[in-house]
Design an enzyme around this catalytic site. Structure first.
Site, PDB file in Angstrom:
ATOM      1  N   TYR A  75      39.634  32.569  30.515  1.00  0.00           N
ATOM      2  CA  TYR A  75      39.443  32.554  29.287  1.00  0.00           C
ATOM      3  C   TYR A  75      39.751  34.181  29.098  1.00  0.00           C
ATOM      4  CZ  TYR A  75      36.724  29.050  26.268  1.00  0.00           C
ATOM      5  OH  TYR A  75      36.901  28.420  25.614  1.00  0.00           O
ATOM      6  N   THR A 281      57.864  28.477  16.354  1.00  0.00           N
ATOM      7  CA  THR A 281      56.706  27.896  17.482  1.00  0.00           C
ATOM      8  C   THR A 281      58.229  28.282  18.353  1.00  0.00           C
ATOM      9  OG1 THR A 281      58.781  26.418  16.866  1.00  0.00           O
ATOM     10  CG2 THR A 281      56.302  25.908  16.543  1.00  0.00           C
ATOM     11  N   LYS A 284      60.830  24.766  19.819  1.00  0.00           N
ATOM     12  CA  LYS A 284      62.469  24.056  18.869  1.00  0.00           C
ATOM     13  C   LYS A 284      63.765  24.621  19.603  1.00  0.00           C
ATOM     14  CE  LYS A 284      59.604  22.616  15.384  1.00  0.00           C
ATOM     15  NZ  LYS A 284      57.947  23.210  15.176  1.00  0.00           N
ATOM     16  N   ARG A 290      56.022  24.659  24.614  1.00  0.00           N
ATOM     17  CA  ARG A 290      55.358  24.808  23.324  1.00  0.00           C
ATOM     18  C   ARG A 290      54.205  25.239  23.169  1.00  0.00           C
ATOM     19  NH1 ARG A 290      56.857  19.079  22.274  1.00  0.00           N
ATOM     20  NH2 ARG A 290      55.743  19.421  20.150  1.00  0.00           N
TER      21      ARG A 290
HETATM   22  N1  DSN Z   1      56.757  18.876  13.530  1.00  0.00           N
HETATM   23  C1  DSN Z   1      57.433  20.289  13.663  1.00  0.00           C
HETATM   24  C2  DSN Z   1      59.194  19.649  13.054  1.00  0.00           C
HETATM   25  O1  DSN Z   1      59.077  18.220  13.697  1.00  0.00           O
HETATM   26  O2  DSN Z   1      59.678  19.739  12.354  1.00  0.00           O
HETATM   27  C3  DSN Z   1      57.071  20.648  12.179  1.00  0.00           C
HETATM   28  O3  DSN Z   1      55.597  20.422  12.061  1.00  0.00           O
END
Ligand code: DSN
Length: 487
Positions: A75, A281, A284, A290
């Protein structure tokens, strides 16, 4: 980039990664064999399908392995050097590293690596903007009163001063995200919201129209950024528009952070120098674990820093460690090549569709995604998505501007290049991908359900799935996922 030269998949340490995963799976198997089995199957499925979901990628074994450690057990509410829990010295090390890499990579004064996701990052940003901007004279005295002593007038004051703030973001059907003020989302409930769209003829953002809408609505927060807009944004213009009414510019770069990190988006297209607060994020186009990240100016940093525990639960220390590893990877020169390949491949994919007479929203792309309008095939997005999946092509259905089929069935298919570019796909491969997608859609027919026409049912002509699957396998075999990794 030529095919069969995967960038960033850790081929150079595949033997060590193989040993690590084999050992890990044996340990897991001894407790719950079905989880080990599903884990093996997930790799098999990801290896054998064309992953075109624009928001997905493949992280390196170094990033993935970093997540499977005892940092998970710790934590660490609070911030580096200022925790609500004892014995956080090692969490401090990895969180500070993640923030340092993020600041250096994006040229940001301040970085906060704790958000668990992009939505969490946006909530932290909204909270920080409210905490920084909303002046509330007299609130301290009201706050000091016992709740039972607050009069109706006091409550009214609290509501008016703390709530009723205005936010304007891009609408969902033109490419914005749920958290950009979509009314059913919390962002559309915590703020009085209004949305801007795109030009109905071109599908591009019309900056004059955005400026006019902002002038009229005078939001506290102007949100720029997108999940399904296939074009670049001029953030210098968005900042000018925000400044005119004294709004805070928040940019959500979750989708294109990799293109910013890789210096494909520079100058007016790089949001970080223009936004007061930038969120993203990390999984991506940035190709990390993630999770989420917030970048901010000095003005907003103190409030962002209180994201946990004001907005977030305890930080995921193991994921922050993996963010540090991924951001270190993104600072390597090879990542710039990767980011440029992502954009070049999106062009190849778009051209592949256009030369086969498929309609694209905005007529093309200049980022990492294309939005295919499937109405010309006589299909809904839902039917197209399912038929493509039958043939081993993983995409996601997506609304198009003023979508006649709404946000559930939709009329579009969103396809992105970050994942397959990581596998080593080049421009010719993406042209072939476009050919296969079109072949599936041309062989798909809407079908009726028990109660008449259906937006979900479809039939795929005999042999199509098998034929396309076989052609996709050739591309996939030429560009293996995690080459050399054996379980
Ligand atoms: N889930 C993401 C996307 O696919 O663009 C956005 O939150």
């Amino acid at each position: 980039m030529t095919s069969s030269q995967p960038s960033g998949l850790g081929a150079e340490y595949a033997d060590k990664a193989s040993e690590a995963y084999r050992a890990a799976l044996q340990v897991i198997e001894s407790v719950e064999p079905r989880v080990a089995e599903a884990t093996r199957k997930e790799l098999e499925d990801q290896r054998s399908s064309l992953k075109l979901i624009a928001s997905e990628n493949y992280a390196s074994p170094a990033v993935l392995l970093t997540m499977g450690t005892w940092f998970s057990d710790k934590y660490a509410e609070g911030t580096v050097g200022h925790r609500f829990y004892a014995a956080c010295q090692n969490v401090d090390t990895v969180e500070a590293l993640a923030a340092e890499h993020a600041r250096e990579l994006f040229g940001a004064p301040y970085a906060y690596a704790q958000p668990h996701s992009g939505i969490d990052a946006n909530l932290v940003a909204y909270w920080a903007i409210l905490a920084t901007r909303v002046e509330a004279p007299g609130l301290a005295e009201l706050g000091a009163k016992h709740v039972n002593d607050l009069s109706e007038a006091d409550w009214e004051t609290l509501r008016n001063r703390m709530g009723n703030q205005r936010l304007m973001g891009m609408s969902l059907d033109t490419g914005g995200h749920l958290t950009h003020g979509f009314r059913p989302n919390i962002s559309g409930k915590m703020f009085h919201q209004r949305q801007y769209g795109t030009d109905p003829t071109t599908g591009f953002i019309d900056y004059d129209a955005v400026a006019a809408a902002v002038r009229e609505f005078k939001p506290l927060v102007l949100v720029a950024g997108y999940s399904a807009y296939p074009r670049r944004v001029n953030f210098a213009k968005m900042r000018e528009i925000a400044d005119e009414v004294g709004a805070t510019l928040m940019v959500d770069m979750a989708h294109f952070a990799g293109l910013v990190a890789g210096k494909v988006f520079t100058g007016d297209e790089d949001p970080v120098p223009f936004a007061h607060v930038t969120t993203t994020t990390t999984h991506k186009s940035l190709r990390g674990p993630r999770g989420g990240l917030v970048l901010a100016t000095e003005e907003y940093a103190p409030a962002v820093d209180k994201g946990c525990p004001m907005v977030l639960g305890g930080p995921l220390s193991h994921v922050m460690a993996a963010k540090a590893v991924a951001l270190a990877e993104a600072r390597q020169p090879a990542f710039r090549e990767y980011a440029q390949d992502v954009a070049d491949n999106a062009q190849a994919l778009a051209n592949g569709f256009l030369k086969r007479d498929a309609a694209l929203v905005t007529g093309g792309t200049d980022n990492h995604l294309v939005l295919l309008d499937v109405t010309s095939f006589g299909l809904t997005g839902r039917q197209a998505e399912s038929a493509l999946l039958d043939a081993g092509i993983v995409t996601n259905r997506n609304a198009i501007p003023a979508d006649p089929n709404g946000a559930w069935y939709t009329s579009g298919i969103r396809l992105g290049t970050p994942a397959l570019t990581t596998r080593g796909f080049g421009a010719d491969d993406f042209d072939r991908v476009a050919e296969l997608v079109v072949e599936v859609l041309q062989n798909t027919q809407p079908a009726a359900g028990p109660n008449g026409p259906s937006k979900a049912k479809y039939t795929l002509a005999d042999g199509t799935a098998e034929r396309v699957h076989a052609a996709a396998s050739e591309l996939l075999d030429a560009n293996p996922l995690y080459p050399g990794l054996t379980l």
